[in-house]
Design a protein around this motif. Structure first.
Motif, PDB file in Angstrom:
ATOM      1  N   SER A  56     -36.728 -47.348 -49.305  1.00  0.00           N
ATOM      2  CA  SER A  56     -37.035 -48.551 -48.524  1.00  0.00           C
ATOM      3  C   SER A  56     -36.558 -48.453 -47.077  1.00  0.00           C
ATOM      4  N   ASP A  57     -35.881 -47.381 -46.721  1.00  0.00           N
ATOM      5  CA  ASP A  57     -35.349 -47.196 -45.370  1.00  0.00           C
ATOM      6  C   ASP A  57     -36.434 -47.477 -44.328  1.00  0.00           C
ATOM      7  N   SER A  58     -36.128 -48.300 -43.354  1.00  0.00           N
ATOM      8  CA  SER A  58     -37.126 -48.729 -42.365  1.00  0.00           C
ATOM      9  C   SER A  58     -37.603 -47.599 -41.462  1.00  0.00           C
ATOM     10  N   ARG A  59     -36.912 -46.470 -41.469  1.00  0.00           N
ATOM     11  CA  ARG A  59     -37.329 -45.317 -40.661  1.00  0.00           C
ATOM     12  C   ARG A  59     -38.308 -44.417 -41.394  1.00  0.00           C
ATOM     13  N   VAL A  60     -38.550 -44.704 -42.668  1.00  0.00           N
ATOM     14  CA  VAL A  60     -39.423 -43.885 -43.504  1.00  0.00           C
ATOM     15  C   VAL A  60     -40.694 -44.683 -43.784  1.00  0.00           C
ATOM     16  N   ILE A  61     -41.751 -44.374 -43.031  1.00  0.00           N
ATOM     17  CA  ILE A  61     -43.006 -45.133 -43.116  1.00  0.00           C
ATOM     18  C   ILE A  61     -44.112 -44.175 -43.565  1.00  0.00           C
ATOM     19  N   PRO A  62     -44.381 -44.104 -44.860  1.00  0.00           N
ATOM     20  CA  PRO A  62     -45.334 -43.115 -45.378  1.00  0.00           C
ATOM     21  C   PRO A  62     -46.691 -43.108 -44.688  1.00  0.00           C
ATOM     22  N   GLU A  63     -47.253 -44.288 -44.417  1.00  0.00           N
ATOM     23  CA  GLU A  63     -48.568 -44.325 -43.779  1.00  0.00           C
ATOM     24  C   GLU A  63     -48.540 -43.634 -42.419  1.00  0.00           C
ATOM     25  N   SER A  64     -47.466 -43.800 -41.680  1.00  0.00           N
ATOM     26  CA  SER A  64     -47.356 -43.118 -40.384  1.00  0.00           C
ATOM     27  C   SER A  64     -47.038 -41.645 -40.568  1.00  0.00           C
ATOM     28  N   ILE A  65     -46.095 -41.344 -41.428  1.00  0.00           N
ATOM     29  CA  ILE A  65     -45.652 -39.967 -41.664  1.00  0.00           C
ATOM     30  C   ILE A  65     -46.814 -39.059 -42.062  1.00  0.00           C
ATOM     31  N   PHE A  66     -47.785 -39.619 -42.784  1.00  0.00           N
ATOM     32  CA  PHE A  66     -48.926 -38.837 -43.243  1.00  0.00           C
ATOM     33  C   PHE A  66     -50.211 -39.187 -42.494  1.00  0.00           C
ATOM     34  N   LEU A 102     -52.242 -37.367 -57.451  1.00  0.00           N
ATOM     35  CA  LEU A 102     -51.017 -36.791 -56.909  1.00  0.00           C
ATOM     36  C   LEU A 102     -49.958 -37.870 -56.774  1.00  0.00           C
ATOM     37  N   ILE A 103     -48.790 -37.588 -57.331  1.00  0.00           N
ATOM     38  CA  ILE A 103     -47.621 -38.456 -57.207  1.00  0.00           C
ATOM     39  C   ILE A 103     -46.585 -37.674 -56.410  1.00  0.00           C
ATOM     40  N   VAL A 104     -46.124 -38.239 -55.304  1.00  0.00           N
ATOM     41  CA  VAL A 104     -45.103 -37.595 -54.484  1.00  0.00           C
ATOM     42  C   VAL A 104     -43.868 -38.484 -54.461  1.00  0.00           C
ATOM     43  N   VAL A 105     -42.746 -37.938 -54.923  1.00  0.00           N
ATOM     44  CA  VAL A 105     -41.459 -38.610 -54.768  1.00  0.00           C
ATOM     45  C   VAL A 105     -40.870 -38.064 -53.476  1.00  0.00           C
ATOM     46  N   MET A 106     -40.751 -38.935 -52.466  1.00  0.00           N
ATOM     47  CA  MET A 106     -40.282 -38.482 -51.160  1.00  0.00           C
ATOM     48  C   MET A 106     -38.948 -39.148 -50.799  1.00  0.00           C
ATOM     49  N   GLY A 107     -37.896 -38.357 -50.886  1.00  0.00           N
ATOM     50  CA  GLY A 107     -36.610 -38.816 -50.402  1.00  0.00           C
ATOM     51  C   GLY A 107     -36.501 -38.507 -48.924  1.00  0.00           C
ATOM     52  N   LEU A 179     -39.015 -34.046 -49.107  1.00  0.00           N
ATOM     53  CA  LEU A 179     -37.886 -34.597 -48.363  1.00  0.00           C
ATOM     54  C   LEU A 179     -38.321 -34.787 -46.914  1.00  0.00           C
ATOM     55  N   TYR A 180     -38.200 -36.020 -46.446  1.00  0.00           N
ATOM     56  CA  TYR A 180     -38.531 -36.356 -45.058  1.00  0.00           C
ATOM     57  C   TYR A 180     -37.291 -36.140 -44.208  1.00  0.00           C
ATOM     58  N   HIS A 181     -37.468 -35.459 -43.077  1.00  0.00           N
ATOM     59  CA  HIS A 181     -36.353 -35.191 -42.157  1.00  0.00           C
ATOM     60  C   HIS A 181     -36.410 -36.196 -41.013  1.00  0.00           C
ATOM     61  N   LEU A 182     -35.413 -37.066 -40.964  1.00  0.00           N
ATOM     62  CA  LEU A 182     -35.386 -38.126 -39.959  1.00  0.00           C
ATOM     63  C   LEU A 182     -35.366 -37.578 -38.532  1.00  0.00           C
ATOM     64  N   GLY A 185     -39.215 -35.729 -38.139  1.00  0.00           N
ATOM     65  CA  GLY A 185     -40.412 -36.286 -38.754  1.00  0.00           C
ATOM     66  C   GLY A 185     -41.130 -35.354 -39.717  1.00  0.00           C
ATOM     67  N   SER A 186     -40.585 -34.169 -39.936  1.00  0.00           N
ATOM     68  CA  SER A 186     -41.273 -33.229 -40.820  1.00  0.00           C
ATOM     69  C   SER A 186     -41.003 -33.552 -42.291  1.00  0.00           C
ATOM     70  N   VAL A 187     -41.980 -33.220 -43.114  1.00  0.00           N
ATOM     71  CA  VAL A 187     -41.861 -33.390 -44.553  1.00  0.00           C
ATOM     72  C   VAL A 187     -41.789 -32.005 -45.169  1.00  0.00           C
ATOM     73  N   GLU A 188     -40.731 -31.791 -45.919  1.00  0.00           N
ATOM     74  CA  GLU A 188     -40.531 -30.533 -46.648  1.00  0.00           C
ATOM     75  C   GLU A 188     -40.914 -30.794 -48.100  1.00  0.00           C
ATOM     76  N   PHE A 189     -41.957 -30.109 -48.580  1.00  0.00           N
ATOM     77  CA  PHE A 189     -42.343 -30.268 -49.978  1.00  0.00           C
ATOM     78  C   PHE A 189     -41.478 -29.340 -50.810  1.00  0.00           C
ATOM     79  N   LEU A 190     -40.873 -29.894 -51.838  1.00  0.00           N
ATOM     80  CA  LEU A 190     -39.904 -29.144 -52.659  1.00  0.00           C
ATOM     81  C   LEU A 190     -40.606 -28.403 -53.791  1.00  0.00           C
TER      82      LEU A 190
END
Length: 190
Positions: A56-66, A102-107, A179-182, A185-190
């Motif tokens: 729920s962190d306000s800095r993590v916005i999936p629609e923007s990140i992707f 596709l289900i992505v768990v993104m920490g 894992l999203y890097h604050l 802004g990069s997303v590392e797929f595990l």
């Protein structure tokens, strides 16, 4: 009548990766949020190509990140991206009724919920979140490693769902971690 567009898990994953690459150099959100699309999805329904479970962190916005717009992602947000029956029900709905494969768990790194589980003993309802994360991370005290363990634990909870196992077998449903890097802004797929 609305036609559901179904992407395979691999197609959806590639779409997310390309969207994140666009996001890395963007100055504003690139997803389609137009009035026309709002009206269309209201009238015809939604057909998201991926389910994203994230913090729920306000800095993590999936629609923007992707670089996604209205109707592109089915987003479930809860502090610490923990999974319980409510999240599982939402995931089942999106997989079964909306055609998501596709289900992505993104920490994310520097997660306050993970930090609380490592360094504090929260009270109230926050305790339920921290306790679940403590199960996931064990004795791990490194922020990055703990965040990754927490993502993997949530993935395991999803994969243990019998209904979702059936979806995996019959429709090619796939669960992956990220894992999203604050910092950048990069997303590392595990």
């Amino acid at each position: 009548m609305h036609t559901i567009v179904t992407y395979t898990a691999e197609e959806a994953l590639q779409k997310l990766k390309k969207g994140n690459q666009r996001y890395l150099t963007a100055n504003h959100s690139e997803g389609d949020i137009s009035r026309m699309l709002r009206r269309q999805t209201c009238a015809e329904g939604q057909s998201p190509y991926a389910i994203i479970i994230t913090c729920s962190d306000s800095r993590v916005i999936p629609e923007s990140i992707f670089s996604a717009g209205i109707g592109d992602l089915f987003v479930i947000r809860v502090a610490g991206n923990v999974i319980d029956d409510h999240q599982l029900g939402s995931i089942e709905y999106a997989a079964e009724h909306l055609g998501c494969r596709l289900i992505v768990v993104m920490g994310h790194n520097h997660c306050g919920a993970v930090h609380a589980a490592i360094h504090h003993n929260p009270e109230g309802y926050v305790k339920f979140i921290a306790d679940e994360i403590k199960i996931a991370i064990g004795d791990e005290t490194d922020d990055y490693a703990a965040c990754c363990l927490n993502v993997r634990h949530s993935m395991k909870r999803i994969e243990e769902s019998l209904k979702l196992q059936q979806q995996e077998e019959t429709h090619g449903l796939r669960v992956c971690g990220a894992l999203y890097h604050l910092e950048d802004g990069s997303v590392e797929f595990l």
